[in-house]
Write a protein that holds these residues in place. Structure first.
Motif, PDB file in Angstrom:
ATOM      1  N   UNK A 138       0.827  -1.209   0.000  1.00  0.00           N
ATOM      2  CA  UNK A 138       0.000   0.000   0.000  1.00  0.00           C
ATOM      3  C   UNK A 138       0.854   1.248   0.000  1.00  0.00           C
ATOM      4  N   UNK A 146       2.309   1.796  -3.481  1.00  0.00           N
ATOM      5  CA  UNK A 146       1.271   2.235  -4.413  1.00  0.00           C
ATOM      6  C   UNK A 146       0.701   3.609  -4.048  1.00  0.00           C
ATOM      7  N   UNK A 175      -1.201   4.478  -1.452  1.00  0.00           N
ATOM      8  CA  UNK A 175      -2.459   4.539  -0.690  1.00  0.00           C
ATOM      9  C   UNK A 175      -2.205   5.062   0.714  1.00  0.00           C
ATOM     10  N   UNK A 233      -2.269   7.010  -5.437  1.00  0.00           N
ATOM     11  CA  UNK A 233      -2.370   5.971  -6.463  1.00  0.00           C
ATOM     12  C   UNK A 233      -2.245   6.541  -7.876  1.00  0.00           C
ATOM     13  N   UNK A 265     -11.848  -4.238  -3.132  1.00  0.00           N
ATOM     14  CA  UNK A 265     -10.888  -3.297  -3.701  1.00  0.00           C
ATOM     15  C   UNK A 265     -10.449  -3.638  -5.123  1.00  0.00           C
TER      16      UNK A 265
END
Lengths: 350, 310, 503
Positions: C300, C303, C305, C325, C343
């Motif tokens: 996460x 990426x 997030x 993102x 998700x």
């Protein structure tokens, strides 16, 4: 692997039932209701008076009247469609209409700004007010219902404060009044404005990625984030646009009545939300179309104006009330039918 | 004491406002006008209690203003027809309760979103009333004015009645199992179901109670004026929701108290007369109300985030 | 040890679609014992718990409690019969006090009953002290830490007179001291004659606490031993079982230059620890570890997030900053998340729209929807990944798990990523789709992507990876070359060096 033949047969049946699915689409059903409604009013609401002149629902003037009167609420409904698609709500659009009407009146009368400048500033004020909603909802992550309840009170209150509750701006130049009272190319001028906004919103919602993003956010805000959709940006756009369109509705309103008062558009948000939901948009977000909203607006407008032409209702002098009652009942019936259909569809499977 | 921090802070703001008034405009504290102010707000207080309970179960009811109008006119018509007050009250309560039942069934049984259901009943009831009454005022008989008492006594009775009702409801919410269920369902309906509570039933009961309270409030409204005008109560839903939110009832359900609603309503109710006394343009009232709602929800948002860590 | 067993499962089977989660599980739990349930992720432990608590009905097999057969078990009945489960995420009322949370579950459900608060507090205090928990009954549950909430759950189970208490990874988020307190509570429960089913990945815990251990693998019971009969090495062997028997596609290309490099990357705000690693172009880098080891958190952060607040990300030799993102997509980083249904795909959306969702900038120039381009893009991926769907207009919800996962993959392939992060790509996917996904992952690598493969499926990590990183407690604790054994990985993930395990 045993699932494969079944899936293939679904392909075939899916194609075969395309037309049936289209017929059962909510918008198509609503359109049918609308046509029936219109025909009934045409039949029962049109009379010929003693001098041989047709009066009532069937006349062109009456149809134009319907258009004129539904433009402002229609604009607000268009403004709300993207917002509700994202799973949000904006209760403040009616108040914002009032605020913008007053701002416009103040700018032209008290400050003496030229009309086009005042109009542009008014639109900017509307967008900024939408930005306030957006900021509170997206940046501070507060619930839209309560935020816009607060700004509902705030915007109306500012309008009342500016006009000290009593000032009414009137005496607008004839050129401006054209906007709400005149005709262009055979149609009322505001109908053209409405049409333009409707096409604009339709394109936005159905033909751009932004509209796609609204749905995704409405279905699943988390899913949108994980897909790299800019949730905050999209939400902000939806609320700012709602403010902008509400300001435009304020200009149309002011021009139609020839006056700007703090109570302009009082309660319009309820009719606008009703029109959107009646048009098949889910209050939870994700599902809905602009076409549905337009049909919802039309169904309410025709009902209201059509009832006024029925002799029975004319004798009772109760068109507006009856229309309101029927609209509420229609909304509940549409919701309940949808819910029951969903249950019924699920029960054999589950 | 930590439990009451939110209620106390609203009371604190109210105290500040009153202190300012005591300093700048002591005239505000004359008994009779103050009594009239409070008596005028008594019905709103009763309605706000009902709305607060609906919010506690994580629903919303925006049709209360229309319910209130319908009940007021209904009670007025009965009184004008010669019914004694003792008969009008239960019938008004019954009428309000059945309106609440309609909302409740649609929300709890069909599972429709309460905001849309009550939006529809708001419009339908309002227009239905106009249709039947054609905007006609109801002239009320003298004998029910102020419950047949001298004005000041009647006002005292209404105020104490409203506060007593609030106290009773607050007691029930705190000390009856069903009251705690309201909080449990609002906090987490699924966990409530697992604990053997029936969330639908609790939701339904709350809506019916909300309607019944509106019926009582309508009678409290009717006895205060010689006429009932059918537009009475429009906008009441927003006032009630605002009082609840300002008083610390969380819109996400399960948290808040009726005493907070009392504080919130008093704060909102004092603004308009306070402005008159402080010689602030009275037309700023709604704007200030809006700002108070926004401030309350922002404070709440910050508090929530701090509690959830990070 | 001749006691009659309290809770007995016989030949329990349970399938979800094509996935056979349980294929004949036997389990016997006695009163007054701590019975550890052990197995890799996906071995069927959670499904078994859900069967025991009545959340899932088994397809076949029987459950007996104290000699009586339980049929049509539902959550309410299970609780009445005294089967309680303490989940990792307790299901409490966050806005209400501890005392009230306990009372709502334990008091009779008659609506107009008077609530006696002093009684509630006394009961709560008694229950909490009985399990040795130092929690003020007046506190609102949402202000409690996760372990404190677990203690409330345990207290509630005790108050309900539970005879069987199931604990699902109770120590996953606990500090050392909290763990010790929990062990004290478990011991106390045992003393009171309660049967405790204890699920944990931490072998040292199991070896200290448990009286007996049952090991599950691939939905079957492989062994049940008394504590004295086993040691850590034996347990790991039982869990891992066979060597990799499935055929994994071979690496087709020699890894190229370093494509992704993390230098001490972490998001402290989300509780991460710094991680450094390198993945080459064409390489599949497997990231192994137990649930909660911090692998998803790392993904996460990569990426955007939970944007990194320390460390650096380098891609193809240049430093990039990924704050969202969107920025990750722009840098060619793609992340296929673990929770597919929440998700990975938007269930309500058609397949085609799901596929075009992340790559919209490329597919829809200037944000202008182009049905033709979307359709051809979607049809390309439906063919390339052999996604089984009636057409690209079918809602993703109508697809099987494996095909949904392929749609999620397609969504990210459409962005033409340089770095592909896969989080449990084959979880809950049937065997056929699983090996298809494996072949696809190999192909992506061969096309030059750097693939970071997070997986709790040991054979998968071993079979697919060119190198394996093992995470524990948020840190990268080992990097193993291709050809590492399951024992090596498990030992590192459990915090045992092989020599320690042998000792």
């Amino acid at each position: 692997m045993g699932a494969e033949p079944a899936q293939l047969s679904t392909v075939a049946s899916a194609r075969a039932s395309t037309w049936r699915r289209w017929l059962l689409r909510y918008e198509v059903l609503l359109l049918a209701v609308l046509i029936v409604e219109w025909l009934l009013f045409y039949h029962f609401g049109t009379t010929t008076n003693r001098r041989g002149v047709t009066v009532g629902f069937g006349t062109l003037d009456r149809q134009f009247d319907i258009l004129r009167h539904s433009c402002e609420i229609g604009l607000l409904a268009l403004a709300l469609t993207p917002v509700i698609l994202t799973g949000g709500i904006d209760l403040s659009v009616g108040s914002l209409l009032g605020l913008c009407a007053v701002v416009f009146g103040g700018l032209t009368h008290a400050l003496g700004l030229p009309l086009p400048v005042a109009a542009v500033v008014t639109l900017l004020v509307g967008a900024a007010a939408g930005g306030v909603n957006a900021g509170l909802i997206c940046q501070l992550r507060l619930p839209p219902l309560i935020v816009t309840l607060g700004t509902y009170s705030l915007f109306r209150g500012l309008a009342e404060a500016f006009t000290r509750g009593s000032v009414t701006y009137s005496d607008f130049p004839a050129g401006f009044l054209m906007l709400g009272q005149g005709r262009w190319a055979g149609l009322p001028v505001q109908a053209w404005i409405f049409l333009m906004v409707a096409v604009g919103v339709w394109i936005w919602v159905h033909r751009t990625f932004s509209g796609r993003a609204f749905r995704v956010i409405g279905f699943s805000p988390d899913g949108a984030r994980y897909a790299g959709v800019g949730v905050r940006g999209q939400l902000t756009a939806a609320y700012v646009a709602a403010g902008l369109i509400a300001a435009l509705a304020a200009l149309v309103y002011t021009s139609r009545l020839g006056q700007a008062k703090a109570d302009a558009g009082l309660g319009y948000e309820l009719f606008a939300i009703t029109a959107v939901v009646l048009g098949g948009t889910s209050i939870f977000g994700g599902r809905g179309t602009v076409t549905g909203t337009l049909l919802g607006v039309a169904a309410i407008a025709v009902l209201k104006n059509g009832l006024a032409t029925l002799p029975v209702v004319m004798r009772m002098n109760a068109a507006e009330e009856l229309a309101g009652l029927l609209t509420g009942a229609l909304l509940l019936a549409a919701l309940a039918a949808g819910k029951l259909a969903e249950r019924w569809r699920r029960s054999p499977a589950g | 004491m930590n439990r009451w921090i939110r209620e106390l802070s609203v009371l604190g703001v109210l105290g500040l406002l009153l202190a300012l008034l005591a300093w700048r405009a002591p005239a505000f504290f004359q008994l009779q006008p103050l009594l009239s102010l409070l008596a005028r707000e008594a019905p709103a207080l009763v309605v706000a209690c009902g709305v607060a309970m609906v919010i506690l179960v994580r629903q919303i009811d925006i049709s209360v203003g229309s319910q209130f109008s319908v009940c007021s006119v209904f009670a007025g018509v009965l009184a004008a027809a010669g019914w004694p007050l003792a008969a009008v009250v239960p019938v008004a309560v019954l009428a309000g309760g059945s309106l609440g039942l309609v909302n409740g069934l649609l929300v709890a049984w069909l599972g429709l979103p309460s905001i849309v259901v009550t939006l529809a009943t708001l419009v339908a009831l309002r227009q239905g009333l106009n249709l039947v009454r054609q905007g006609e005022f109801v002239n009320l008989p003298e004998r029910i004015q102020w419950l047949g008492l001298p004005q000041a006594q009647g006002q005292w009775l209404l105020i104490t009645g409203a506060v007593a009702l609030l106290a009773l409801l607050a007691w029930g919410l705190r000390h009856l199992a069903v009251g705690r269920w309201v909080y449990a369902v609002g906090s987490d309906a699924e966990a409530a179901r697992l604990a053997g509570i029936r969330p639908r039933w609790v939701t339904l009961v709350t809506f019916v109670l909300m309607g019944a309270l509106t019926g009582i409030a309508a009678v409290m409204n009717v006895v205060q004026s010689p006429q009932v005008q059918p537009l009475t109560g429009s906008g009441l839903e927003l006032k009630a929701i605002a009082a609840a939110v300002v008083g610390g009832v969380a819109i996400s359900g399960g948290r808040g108290s009726l005493w907070g609603v009392l504080a919130g309503l008093l704060l909102l109710a004092c603004i308009a007369p306070a402005m008159v006394h402080l010689r602030i343009d009275a037309y700023w009232e709604k704007a200030i109300q809006g700002l108070i709602i926004l401030a309350a929800v922002m404070v709440e948002g910050v508090r929530q985030r701090r509690n959830h860590g990070r | 040890m001749a006691e009659r067993p309290l809770l007995v499962f016989r030949q329990i089977t349970k399938s979800f679609g094509a996935v056979r989660a349980l294929r004949g599980v036997d389990l016997e739990v006695r009163a007054g014992e701590v019975h550890a349930l052990l197995g890799e992720n996906g071995a069927g432990k959670s499904t078994l718990i859900k069967v025991a608590t009545g959340a899932h009905a088994p397809d076949s097999g029987t459950i007996h409690l104290a000699g009586e057969r339980l049929e049509r078990l539902d959550p309410a009945l299970a609780r009445r019969r005294g089967i309680a489960c303490i989940y990792q995420q307790p299901a409490l009322f966050p806005e209400l006090s501890v005392a009230e949370n306990l009372a709502l579950r334990l008091e009779p459900t008659s609506a107009w009953r008077r609530v006696v608060w002093s009684e509630r507090r006394r009961m709560a205090a008694t229950l909490l002290s009985r399990i040795g928990a130092d929690i003020d009954p007046e506190r609102e549950v949402r202000t409690l830490s996760m372990p404190e909430q677990q203690l409330v759950e345990i207290a509630s189970a005790m108050g309900a007179g539970a005879r069987v208490v199931i604990m699902d990874e109770p120590t996953a988020s606990l500090t050392r001291r909290e763990q010790e307190r929990l062990f004290g509570i478990v011991t106390a429960l045992r003393r009171e004659g309660v049967a405790v089913i204890y699920i944990s990945h931490r072998l040292e815990e199991i070896l200290t606490l448990a009286d007996r251990v049952t090991v599950l693998r691939d939905g079957q019971t492989v062994a049940c031993h008394a504590r004295a009969e086993v040691d850590e090495a034996a347990l790991i062997r039982l869990m891992v079982g066979r060597e990799v028997d499935q055929l994994y596609p071979a690496s087709e290309s020699a890894p190229g230059a370093v494509r992704l490099e993390l230098k001490g990357l972490c998001c402290r705000a989300a509780g991460g620890r710094p991680v450094s690693l390198r993945v080459r172009a064409g390489e599949v880098y497997g990231l192994a570890g137990l649930v909660g080891a911090g692998r998803t958190e790392l993904a996460r952060t990569i990426f955007g997030l939970t944007p990194a607040d320390a460390g650096e990300v380098w891609i193809d030799g240049s430093r990039v900053s990924i704050g969202s993102p969107q920025a990750a997509i722009a840098q060619g980083v793609a992340y296929v998340p673990e929770d597919r249904r929440r998700h990975g795909v938007v269930l309500e959306l058609p397949v085609g729209q799901n596929i075009s969702l992340a790559a919209w900038r490329r597919i829809f120039p200037l944000g202008w929807l182009r049905g033709d381009r979307e359709r051809s893009e979607a049809e390309h991926f439906v063919r390339a990944l052999s996604i089984k769907t009636p057409d690209t207009d079918a809602a993703a919800a109508n697809l099987s798990g494996g095909n949904q996962q392929k749609v999620a993959l397609a969504r990210w392939l459409a962005t033409r990523p340089r770095v592909l992060v896969l989080d449990e790509p084959t979880q809950g996917v049937d065997v056929g789709a699983k090996s298809e996904i494996h072949r696809l992952v190999r192909r992506f690598a061969a096309e030059g992507m750097a693939v970071l493969l997070i997986s709790s499926d040991l054979p998968e990590v071993l079979g697919m990876s060119d190198r394996i990183g093992v995470m524990r407690g948020g840190e990268l604790v080992a990097e193993l070359p291709q050809g590492a054994t399951a024992m090596d990985v498990m030992s590192a993930a459990l915090g045992q060096t092989p020599s320690e395990g042998a000792a």
